[in-house]
Design a protein around this motif. Structure first.
Motif, PDB file in Angstrom:
ATOM      1  N   VAL A 103       0.828  -1.206   0.000  1.00 31.43           N
ATOM      2  CA  VAL A 103       0.000   0.000   0.000  1.00 31.43           C
ATOM      3  C   VAL A 103       0.860   1.253   0.000  1.00 31.43           C
ATOM      4  CG1 VAL A 103      -1.724   1.318   1.308  1.00 31.43           C
ATOM      5  CG2 VAL A 103      -1.898  -1.185   1.175  1.00 31.43           C
ATOM      6  N   THR A 104       0.465   2.210  -0.820  1.00 29.33           N
ATOM      7  CA  THR A 104       1.051   3.550  -0.809  1.00 29.33           C
ATOM      8  C   THR A 104      -0.046   4.549  -0.487  1.00 29.33           C
ATOM      9  OG1 THR A 104       2.740   2.971  -2.451  1.00 29.33           O
ATOM     10  CG2 THR A 104       2.251   5.312  -2.160  1.00 29.33           C
ATOM     11  N   LEU A 105       0.211   5.403   0.496  1.00 32.73           N
ATOM     12  CA  LEU A 105      -0.731   6.446   0.897  1.00 32.73           C
ATOM     13  C   LEU A 105      -0.235   7.773   0.342  1.00 32.73           C
ATOM     14  CD1 LEU A 105      -0.976   5.455   4.685  1.00 32.73           C
ATOM     15  CD2 LEU A 105      -2.503   4.706   2.845  1.00 32.73           C
ATOM     16  N   ALA A 106      -1.054   8.432  -0.471  1.00 28.47           N
ATOM     17  CA  ALA A 106      -0.644   9.691  -1.105  1.00 28.47           C
ATOM     18  C   ALA A 106      -1.529  10.837  -0.627  1.00 28.47           C
ATOM     19  CB  ALA A 106      -0.731   9.566  -2.621  1.00 28.47           C
ATOM     20  N   ASP A 107      -0.891  11.947  -0.277  1.00 23.11           N
ATOM     21  CA  ASP A 107      -1.645  13.124   0.134  1.00 23.11           C
ATOM     22  C   ASP A 107      -0.813  14.373  -0.157  1.00 23.11           C
ATOM     23  OD1 ASP A 107      -4.326  13.466   1.872  1.00 23.11           O
ATOM     24  OD2 ASP A 107      -2.959  15.128   2.299  1.00 23.11           O
ATOM     25  N   SER A 108      -1.531  15.475  -0.397  1.00 25.36           N
ATOM     26  CA  SER A 108      -0.854  16.721  -0.754  1.00 25.36           C
ATOM     27  C   SER A 108      -0.437  17.549   0.451  1.00 25.36           C
ATOM     28  CB  SER A 108      -1.758  17.571  -1.661  1.00 25.36           C
ATOM     29  OG  SER A 108      -2.955  17.919  -0.982  1.00 25.36           O
ATOM     30  N   LEU A 109      -0.878  17.156   1.657  1.00 29.38           N
ATOM     31  CA  LEU A 109      -0.544  17.909   2.874  1.00 29.38           C
ATOM     32  C   LEU A 109       0.486  17.136   3.688  1.00 29.38           C
ATOM     33  CD1 LEU A 109      -1.247  20.460   4.516  1.00 29.38           C
ATOM     34  CD2 LEU A 109      -2.953  19.098   5.734  1.00 29.38           C
ATOM     35  N   ASN A 110       1.657  17.721   3.855  1.00 33.47           N
ATOM     36  CA  ASN A 110       2.748  17.003   4.504  1.00 33.47           C
ATOM     37  C   ASN A 110       2.454  16.693   5.970  1.00 33.47           C
ATOM     38  OD1 ASN A 110       5.398  15.830   4.149  1.00 33.47           O
ATOM     39  ND2 ASN A 110       6.161  17.415   5.524  1.00 33.47           N
ATOM     40  N   LYS A 111       1.678  17.546   6.648  1.00 33.84           N
ATOM     41  CA  LYS A 111       1.326  17.271   8.051  1.00 33.84           C
ATOM     42  C   LYS A 111       0.560  15.963   8.173  1.00 33.84           C
ATOM     43  CE  LYS A 111      -0.760  21.151   9.051  1.00 33.84           C
ATOM     44  NZ  LYS A 111      -1.467  22.197   9.861  1.00 33.84           N
ATOM     45  N   ARG A 112      -0.290  15.682   7.192  1.00 35.50           N
ATOM     46  CA  ARG A 112      -1.016  14.411   7.231  1.00 35.50           C
ATOM     47  C   ARG A 112      -0.073  13.247   6.976  1.00 35.50           C
ATOM     48  NH1 ARG A 112      -5.902  17.333   5.009  1.00 35.50           N
ATOM     49  NH2 ARG A 112      -5.136  17.018   2.893  1.00 35.50           N
ATOM     50  N   ILE A 113       0.871  13.423   6.074  1.00 43.70           N
ATOM     51  CA  ILE A 113       1.843  12.366   5.788  1.00 43.70           C
ATOM     52  C   ILE A 113       2.661  12.042   7.031  1.00 43.70           C
ATOM     53  CG2 ILE A 113       3.942  11.821   4.485  1.00 43.70           C
ATOM     54  CD1 ILE A 113       1.369  11.520   2.857  1.00 43.70           C
ATOM     55  N   LEU A 114       3.081  13.059   7.765  1.00 44.44           N
ATOM     56  CA  LEU A 114       3.848  12.830   8.997  1.00 44.44           C
ATOM     57  C   LEU A 114       3.016  12.062  10.018  1.00 44.44           C
ATOM     58  CD1 LEU A 114       5.626  16.295   9.330  1.00 44.44           C
ATOM     59  CD2 LEU A 114       6.615  14.133   8.529  1.00 44.44           C
ATOM     60  N   PHE A 115       1.725  12.401  10.124  1.00 44.59           N
ATOM     61  CA  PHE A 115       0.829  11.649  11.013  1.00 44.59           C
ATOM     62  C   PHE A 115       0.736  10.191  10.570  1.00 44.59           C
ATOM     63  CE2 PHE A 115      -3.554   9.947  11.068  1.00 44.59           C
ATOM     64  CZ  PHE A 115      -3.639   9.631  12.421  1.00 44.59           C
ATOM     65  N   LEU A 116       0.557   9.961   9.290  1.00 48.32           N
ATOM     66  CA  LEU A 116       0.430   8.589   8.780  1.00 48.32           C
ATOM     67  C   LEU A 116       1.703   7.791   9.022  1.00 48.32           C
ATOM     68  CD1 LEU A 116      -1.397   9.440   5.442  1.00 48.32           C
ATOM     69  CD2 LEU A 116      -2.412   8.407   7.485  1.00 48.32           C
ATOM     70  N   ASP A 117       2.861   8.425   8.892  1.00 50.35           N
ATOM     71  CA  ASP A 117       4.126   7.754   9.197  1.00 50.35           C
ATOM     72  C   ASP A 117       4.160   7.324  10.663  1.00 50.35           C
ATOM     73  OD1 ASP A 117       5.126   7.990   6.613  1.00 50.35           O
ATOM     74  OD2 ASP A 117       6.165   9.880   7.029  1.00 50.35           O
ATOM     75  N   ASP A 118       3.642   8.177  11.548  1.00 48.23           N
ATOM     76  CA  ASP A 118       3.591   7.832  12.974  1.00 48.23           C
ATOM     77  C   ASP A 118       2.669   6.633  13.208  1.00 48.23           C
ATOM     78  OD1 ASP A 118       5.323   9.875  13.636  1.00 48.23           O
ATOM     79  OD2 ASP A 118       3.753  11.274  14.252  1.00 48.23           O
ATOM     80  N   VAL A 119       1.520   6.614  12.534  1.00 43.58           N
ATOM     81  CA  VAL A 119       0.575   5.503  12.679  1.00 43.58           C
ATOM     82  C   VAL A 119       1.216   4.198  12.200  1.00 43.58           C
ATOM     83  CG1 VAL A 119      -1.601   4.511  11.852  1.00 43.58           C
ATOM     84  CG2 VAL A 119      -1.494   6.928  12.502  1.00 43.58           C
ATOM     85  N   ILE A 120       1.854   4.252  11.045  1.00 49.82           N
ATOM     86  CA  ILE A 120       2.502   3.059  10.487  1.00 49.82           C
ATOM     87  C   ILE A 120       3.523   2.495  11.470  1.00 49.82           C
ATOM     88  CG2 ILE A 120       4.090   2.280   8.680  1.00 49.82           C
ATOM     89  CD1 ILE A 120       2.575   4.290   6.801  1.00 49.82           C
ATOM     90  N   GLY A 121       4.329   3.393  12.056  1.00 45.16           N
ATOM     91  CA  GLY A 121       5.329   2.959  13.027  1.00 45.16           C
ATOM     92  C   GLY A 121       4.695   2.393  14.294  1.00 45.16           C
ATOM     93  N   ALA A 122       3.680   3.090  14.809  1.00 43.14           N
ATOM     94  CA  ALA A 122       3.036   2.659  16.051  1.00 43.14           C
ATOM     95  C   ALA A 122       2.353   1.308  15.890  1.00 43.14           C
ATOM     96  CB  ALA A 122       2.029   3.712  16.510  1.00 43.14           C
ATOM     97  N   CYS A 123       1.781   1.073  14.728  1.00 46.31           N
ATOM     98  CA  CYS A 123       1.080  -0.195  14.467  1.00 46.31           C
ATOM     99  C   CYS A 123       2.019  -1.318  14.048  1.00 46.31           C
ATOM    100  CB  CYS A 123       0.019   0.003  13.383  1.00 46.31           C
ATOM    101  SG  CYS A 123      -1.383   1.029  13.877  1.00 46.31           S
ATOM    102  N   GLY A 124       3.275  -0.981  13.759  1.00 50.72           N
ATOM    103  CA  GLY A 124       4.225  -1.995  13.316  1.00 50.72           C
ATOM    104  C   GLY A 124       3.924  -2.542  11.933  1.00 50.72           C
ATOM    105  N   LEU A 125       3.367  -1.706  11.067  1.00 46.80           N
ATOM    106  CA  LEU A 125       3.009  -2.146   9.725  1.00 46.80           C
ATOM    107  C   LEU A 125       4.226  -2.126   8.808  1.00 46.80           C
ATOM    108  CD1 LEU A 125      -0.334  -0.152   9.276  1.00 46.80           C
ATOM    109  CD2 LEU A 125      -0.088  -2.575   9.860  1.00 46.80           C
ATOM    110  N   THR A 126       4.311  -3.123   7.938  1.00 46.39           N
ATOM    111  CA  THR A 126       5.357  -3.164   6.908  1.00 46.39           C
ATOM    112  C   THR A 126       4.689  -3.324   5.552  1.00 46.39           C
ATOM    113  OG1 THR A 126       5.610  -5.566   7.147  1.00 46.39           O
ATOM    114  CG2 THR A 126       7.061  -4.172   8.482  1.00 46.39           C
TER     115      THR A 126
END
Length: 245
Positions: A103-126
């Motif tokens: 999965v690739t998550l695409a968004d035009s707002l970098n603040k949302r991308i930073l949040f999504l990166d945090d979620v991915i890390g917290a959930c341990g998703l690869t």
């Protein structure tokens, strides 16, 4: 009526996912719980979603995201791009429920991308990544153009505009699926020219209801069997200002 706790609502999620043919494990339930906690916490300082009550999140975000499984086979490995993902819907629920998806998550707002990166890390998703950029730019970038088996979007935009954003990213033989509200036929008819110009060869509307609710959802499912002409997508801003019609 007393508001249900997140644990109660996650039990409802597990039960209703069975109606979708999805058997969630304890680890997957834990990941959905972490996702909820991250979203509610970040929502205190950033406008991610107006929906934060546990049952509403389960029904209107999690189950709504997963409902597409009734209309596309997600049982095999495939590459998926979620365009305009916002707070991560539908991409993150799809990744949690079907961990073999790329999965690739695409968004035009970098603040949302930073949040999504945090979620991915917290959930341990690869097997999931994020990209910050406008759809028009990604559609012209060879690293993304015509690279995905499936592109999905819950973004609120005209279907002609969404088609110009998303179809250039779909491989020949792949699908673009737009999550839409129940009444979509007129918009779908108006988008037929755009769909054809952008390489879409077949399209249909599938209607459904979120399990355990009366909430309706329509999916516009577009098959792409031809390359998108090089002139599409047009420069940034044009698809939204002047949809193909």
């Amino acid at each position: 009526m007393t508001e249900r706790t997140i644990n109660e609502c996650l039990s409802i999620l597990k039960m209703r996912c069975m109606d979708l043919g999805i058997a969630l494990t304890k680890e997957q339930i834990r990941q959905f719980e972490i996702y909820y906690s991250c979203m509610v916490e970040k929502n205190k300082v950033m406008n991610l979603t107006a929906i934060t009550q546990p049952l509403e999140v389960v029904e209107k975000h999690y189950l709504d995201s997963l409902l597409v499984v009734r209309h596309v086979d997600l049982s095999r490995e495939m590459s998926i791009l979620d365009m305009g993902t916002g707070a991560g819907f539908p991409g993150i629920p799809l990744k949690i429920a079907f961990p073999w998806l790329h999965v690739t998550l695409a968004d035009s707002l970098n603040k949302r991308i930073l949040f999504l990166d945090d979620v991915i890390g917290a959930c341990g998703l690869t097997g999931i990544d994020t990209v910050h950029g406008r759809a028009e730019d990604l559609g012209r970038d060879r690293n993304y153009r015509e690279q995905y088996d499936l592109v999905v979007s819950r973004a609120v935009a005209n279907l002609s505009t969404l088609s110009e954003y998303c179809l250039p990213l779909v491989k020949e033989g792949g699908l673009f699926i737009s999550y839409k509200s129940a009444d979509i036929e007129e918009e779908w008819e108006a988008a037929q020219k755009a769909i054809r110009l952008l390489g879409g060869t077949k399209s249909r509307v599938e209607k459904d209801t979120i399990p355990g609710t009366a909430l309706e959802r329509s999916f516009v499912i577009i098959q792409k069997n031809q390359k998108t002409p090089a002139k599409f997508p047009r420069k940034a801003g044009m698809p939204g200002k002047e949809p193909i019609c």
